[in-house]
Design an enzyme around this catalytic site. Structure first.
Site, PDB file in Angstrom:
ATOM      1  CB  THR A  21      -0.937   0.021   1.232  1.00  0.00           C
ATOM      2  OG1 THR A  21      -2.001   0.933   0.984  1.00  0.00           O
ATOM      3  CG2 THR A  21      -0.214   0.452   2.491  1.00  0.00           C
TER       4      THR A  21
ATOM      5  CB  SER B 257      -1.220   4.791  -8.089  1.00  0.00           C
ATOM      6  OG  SER B 257      -1.540   5.804  -9.014  1.00  0.00           O
TER       7      SER B 257
ATOM      8  CB  THR C  32       0.214   1.963  -4.869  1.00  0.00           C
ATOM      9  OG1 THR C  32       1.118   1.582  -3.831  1.00  0.00           O
ATOM     10  CG2 THR C  32      -0.412   3.300  -4.528  1.00  0.00           C
TER      11      THR C  32
END
Length: 185
Positions: free
Chosen positions: A12, A168, A174
């Site tokens: 994450t 991301s 992510t």
């Protein structure tokens, strides 16, 4: 990306950015089990208000472990109202010395709008330089991106959102589905 490449980090990205009298904490929503995306809309950024004292927390790692730590942090904040640093240090001490807590796999970013910390299971309570805290597998990407934007005209939320977008694009663990919380100093 093997887990060994980021020891102690998990799939994450969480970032905290302090700028212009505000702190923004943003986190992505992806939950992965190995190479499979299980959920894309998890909330990894939370607001706590023990005794009316607002604190924003973001976590990377095991969700159950993070919730255990957030509950403990909330109890520490209730015992030491308005003292985020003291509550964070007390949590880190417990986390490092308690045999049950030592097994928890998570990292936290916490802020009350003026103080900003990263708390780890190794007993660290780190106040990051350059008013940016970042954790998780995409944390280094988000940190580098945010540092490059801090001298721009962007506010804290724009820096956090843009840094998360860059992370991301690079980190497969992510996604761009963000939870964003803002707290003023």
């Amino acid at each position: 990306m093997a887990k060994e490449e980021f020891p102690g980090w998990h799939g994450t990205t969480i970032i905290g950015v302090r700028k212009g009298g505000k702190v923004v904490v943003a986190g992505d929503g992806q939950v992965s089990l190995g190479p499979t995306v299980i959920k894309g809309s998890a909330r990894k950024v939370r607001r706590l208000s023990p005794g009316g004292y607002d604190v924003v927390c973001g976590f990377a790692g095991s969700t159950a472990d993070a919730f255990t730590l957030l509950e403990r942090l909330e109890a520490k904040l209730e015992a030491t109202p308005g003292q985020l640093q003291r509550a964070s240090v007390e949590l880190a001490k417990d986390w490092r010395t308690d045999k049950y807590l030592q097994k928890l796999e998570a990292m936290l970013i916490v802020t009350d709008g003026s103080e900003l910390y990263i708390i780890t299971g190794a007993g660290d309570v780190l106040e990051p330089e350059h008013d940016i805290a970042a954790i998780g597998s995409g944390g280094n990407f988000a940190l580098a991106a945010a540092r490059g934007m801090m001298d721009s005209d962007k506010d804290a939320e724009a820096v956090a959102r843009d840094a998360m977008a860059i992370a991301s694009d690079i980190c497969v663990y992510t996604n761009g589905n963000l939870t964003v919380e803002t707290i003023s100093a």
